[in-house]
Design a protein around this motif. Structure first.
Motif, PDB file in Angstrom:
ATOM      1  N   PRO A   1      18.905  27.860   6.916  1.00 54.21           N
ATOM      2  CA  PRO A   1      17.807  28.385   7.739  1.00 54.21           C
ATOM      3  C   PRO A   1      18.265  29.552   8.594  1.00 54.21           C
TER       4      PRO A   1
ATOM      5  N   LYS B   1      14.235  28.020  11.430  1.00 52.65           N
ATOM      6  CA  LYS B   1      13.132  28.169  10.484  1.00 52.65           C
ATOM      7  C   LYS B   1      13.675  28.498   9.091  1.00 52.65           C
TER       8      LYS B   1
ATOM      9  N   ASP C   1       4.428  29.820   7.300  1.00 53.60           N
ATOM     10  CA  ASP C   1       5.494  28.879   6.964  1.00 53.60           C
ATOM     11  C   ASP C   1       5.269  28.227   5.612  1.00 53.60           C
TER      12      ASP C   1
END
Length: 738
Positions: free
Chosen positions: A11, A16, A301
């Motif tokens: 990530p 994220k 996302d």
């Protein structure tokens, strides 16, 4: 070797994921008894035509083409099916069969006409209809006449298609239910959310039908955009720009796109939802569509991909991959829709290394839809083998090569001083020389971003055309400010990035190059300057010469070019050479401030005593650089030779792997006929010949590269001189003058 998928990458610093997750969703449709009955009749007609063609290869080819076309259109929309079934019925009944003594068209004649039907999908309505009529008419000549039962089936299917176009559609009802919840929860006449949706379809007929259905359901026309191959280039570009803009600037919320919209364009800026109106029979086409929003720059996302599936669908989770039995009668509407959904699920599982595994999935779909034996069990092993092979090939040394290229790019930017501030200075200087105008710094339209923004001055003639290139916003038409830092322009459309390739920057660079080498009374740009440096960097004046080094190879090919520097301190009115690291440090500390006028006068007077030694220092620096570049050029030559050989070795391995793929050379295709087999043999022979010639090509390319890099010839030219003055010395001189 370890396989790395996008989902396997670590990530970002904030936790994220680097890429959004892609999540497939099922929209179950409960089809009407009328639709099931019609599809059953279509399947009966397809079986009858296939079984009644005997051993005639052209007849079987024509029958398979008709089955493929009718089934694809049926599964798309009533409108698409109605257009095709009507044309087929007309060609089969209104045109007499060819005379007995006239041979039917061969596969060689049929193939271009059949291919033309798909190619015409992005053309005008008339061109599409003409292409379908030509292909179906040729197919009619290659097939036996209709039996009474077949004629009845076609008439009933034609009548059903016309009636179905006037009745509520079960798939559209499910679509509208989902769509309203995303873009207009209060209904199409209420408030609209700032969300967007792309609906992909294979056929222009279906796209038109969908547009009409949405309008009839109360959706305002301004909320819908259409993208298809039949549009002219300007219209297509306008649609793409509108869809990529913020929903706050454009009312468009729904994009209806044919597969032309899935070829090489970006639609991800403000959209993360894709709905496939029908599941393509070719998985590569499915991935092309998804890739329009599931790509770098997607801000959401999660990317949501929606498919219509029959009632009872098990789900898209890989855990269900072994569930391939539909539970419906073989060949029924829901059975074949279920088969397509399984194909989509398998495509999703191997999507990051689809490779030639997509061919296996496409072949299974084709066999199923033509009523031949088809089993996912026998195909899964081949899918796994091919997808893994593709992954190993693609990922070979990828991380190492990427790291090397990033390092090389960073080094080049540092060596060439390709910074935003440098490009800004080029534009400012060019505008000043050409028009005595300058940039005007203005606030950022998005204050939170705090970018350095500028307004361009008005310019005449060719300069105005370069200035206005892309300056106006495509929707509002207002002029936008410009920025020089790519990071400040990223993911926004309210500013324009002035990069090296921009027309205005290029005009400024050409002007500076021309002025740099001009001399005499017409020269507008001085090749001598003086700059103030902090006392901590320099305690007495220094002088630096800049030179241009050019190395050419055999035939005058430019192999290398760079700017070098040499300089030193001015001590007791003479030149004392400094080390290269010292000179670079002085230049890095130099400010834009000019020394006092009296200092400039003294430096000018000292120039005759400095010139000869400074020129000698620059010559020494050039010769040292030539010697060091000799090794570097030899290394570059070997790198190019090794790179070329690696590419050709990869090509050889790919050819050998293809030749060893017995399944490909023994494949059963839609056109399993003599002409197709002859083409396969010709393809194999061409690959064998190419493999045989690879050693010869390798040697020829190696010799050509070595010739290019042979006999390097160095030259250098003095370019400019910079005097560097400590700030304290300049200030003392100013005070003395007072």
């Amino acid at each position: 070797m370890v396989r790395r998928m996008k989902s396997d990458l670590p990530p970002l610093w904030n936790g994220k994921p680097r890429f959004p997750r892609r999540v497939p969703h099922a929209r179950e449709v409960d089809y009407s008894d009328s639709a099931r009955e019609a599809y059953s009749k279509l399947a009966e007609y397809a079986r009858s035509r296939r079984d009644g063609q005997g051993e005639g290869k052209a007849g079987r080819t024509a029958a398979d083409f008709v089955t493929t076309l009718l089934k694809k259109r049926f599964l798309s929309s009533p409108k698409a099916f109605a257009e095709t079934i009507s044309t087929h019925l007309e060609t089969m009944t209104s045109r007499p069969a060819a005379p007995a003594d006239e041979p039917p068209p061969s596969v060689r004649v049929l193939r271009p006409l059949i291919d033309g039907v798909e190619e015409a999908e992005e053309d005008s309505e008339q061109e599409q209809a003409e292409a379908a009529a030509r292909a179906l008419s040729a197919a009619r000549q290659a097939m036996r006449p209709l039996t009474e039962r077949e004629h009845t089936l076609l008439r009933e299917l034609d009548a059903w298609a016309v009636a179905a176009g006037k009745r509520p559609d079960a798939k559209f009802a499910r679509f509208q239910e989902w769509l309203d919840g995303v873009v207009c929860p209060a209904g199409p006449l209420g408030d609209w959310e700032p969300e967007r949706v792309i609906v992909f379809t294979e056929y222009r007929d279906t796209q038109r039908w969908l547009y009409g259905q949405l309008i009839a359901a109360g959706c305002p026309a301004e909320r819908i955009a259409q993208l298809h191959g039949g549009q002219d280039q300007d219209e297509r570009e306008q649609v793409k720009q509108v869809f990529q803009e913020s929903p706050g600037l454009s009312p468009v919320r729904i994009l209806l796109g044919t597969d032309a919209a899935s070829e090489g364009i970006n639609l991800q800026a403000h959209c993360h939802r894709v709905l496939h109106w029908e599941i393509p029979w070719n998985p590569n086409r499915l991935e092309q569509r998804n890739g329009r929003v599931d790509r770098h720059g997607q801000r959401a996302d999660q990317v949501d991909v929606h498919h219509f599936v029959p009632r009872g669908w098990q789900g898209f989770d890989p855990a269900h991959d072994h569930h391939t039995d539909s539970g419906y009668e073989d060949g029924a509407l829901e059975d074949e829709l279920h088969f397509l959904a399984v194909a989509a699920r398998k495509t999703e599982r191997i999507r990051e290394d689809l490779g030639s595994a997509g061919e296996v999935i496409a072949a299974q779909v084709e066999q199923k839809m033509l009523g031949r034996r088809s089993s996912w069990t026998t195909a899964d092993a081949e899918i796994t083998k091919r997808s893994g092979r593709a992954a190993l090939k693609v990922e070979r040394d990828l991380a190492r090569d990427l790291e090397r290229l990033v390092d090389a790019l960073t080094d080049s930017r540092q060596q060439l001083h390709l910074h935003p501030e440098t490009v800004e200075r080029v534009v400012r200087t060019g505008l000043l020389l050409a028009h005595r105008k300058d940039l005007t710094e203005v606030p950022d339209p998005q204050p939170a971003r705090n970018a350095r923004c500028f307004r361009l001055p008005e310019l005449p003639g060719a300069w105005a055309r370069a200035r206005n290139d892309g300056l106006r916003h495509p929707l509002t038409g207002t002029e936008r400010p410009v920025v020089f830092d790519e990071a400040e322009a990223r993911d926004r459309t309210d500013v324009v990035h002035m990069h090296l390739g921009h027309r205005l920057v290029q005009m400024c660079l050409r002007l500076l190059r021309a002025d740099l080498w001009s001399s005499g009374a017409g020269a507008r740009l001085s090749r001598v300057t003086a700059r103030v440096v902090p006392d901590g960097a320099l305690r007495q004046p220094a002088v630096v010469a800049h030179g241009r080094v050019v190395i050419t190879g055999s035939g005058g090919t430019r192999l290398h070019e760079e700017v070098i520097t040499a300089g030193g301190l001015i001590e007791a009115g003479t030149f004392s050479a400094g080390r290269m690291e010292e000179v670079d440090g002085w230049l890095a500390e130099a400010t834009e401030e000019l020394p006092a006028e009296s200092v400039l006068t003294e430096l000018t007077g000292l120039w005759p005593r400095l010139e000869e030694r400074l020129a000698r220092a620059l010559n020494t620096r050039a010769n040292r650089r030539f010697r060091s570049l000799g090794t570097m050029l030899a290394e570059r030559c070997e790198q190019e030779v090794e790179g070329m050989r690696a590419v050709l070795e990869d090509l050889g391995r790919s050819i050998r792997a293809r030749l060893d793929d017995t399944g490909h050379w023994q494949q059963e295709s839609l056109f399993d006929v003599d002409d197709e087999r002859r083409q396969l043999r010709a393809d194999r022979e061409a690959l064998l010949e190419r493999l045989r010639r690879l050693p010869e090509v390798t040697e020829k390319e190696t010799a050509a590269l070595r010739r290019r890099w042979s006999d390097p010839s160095p030259r250098w030219f003095p370019v400019a001189v910079t005097f560097l003055v400590p700030r304290s010395l300049s200030m003392i001189t100013r005070q003395e003058n007072r």
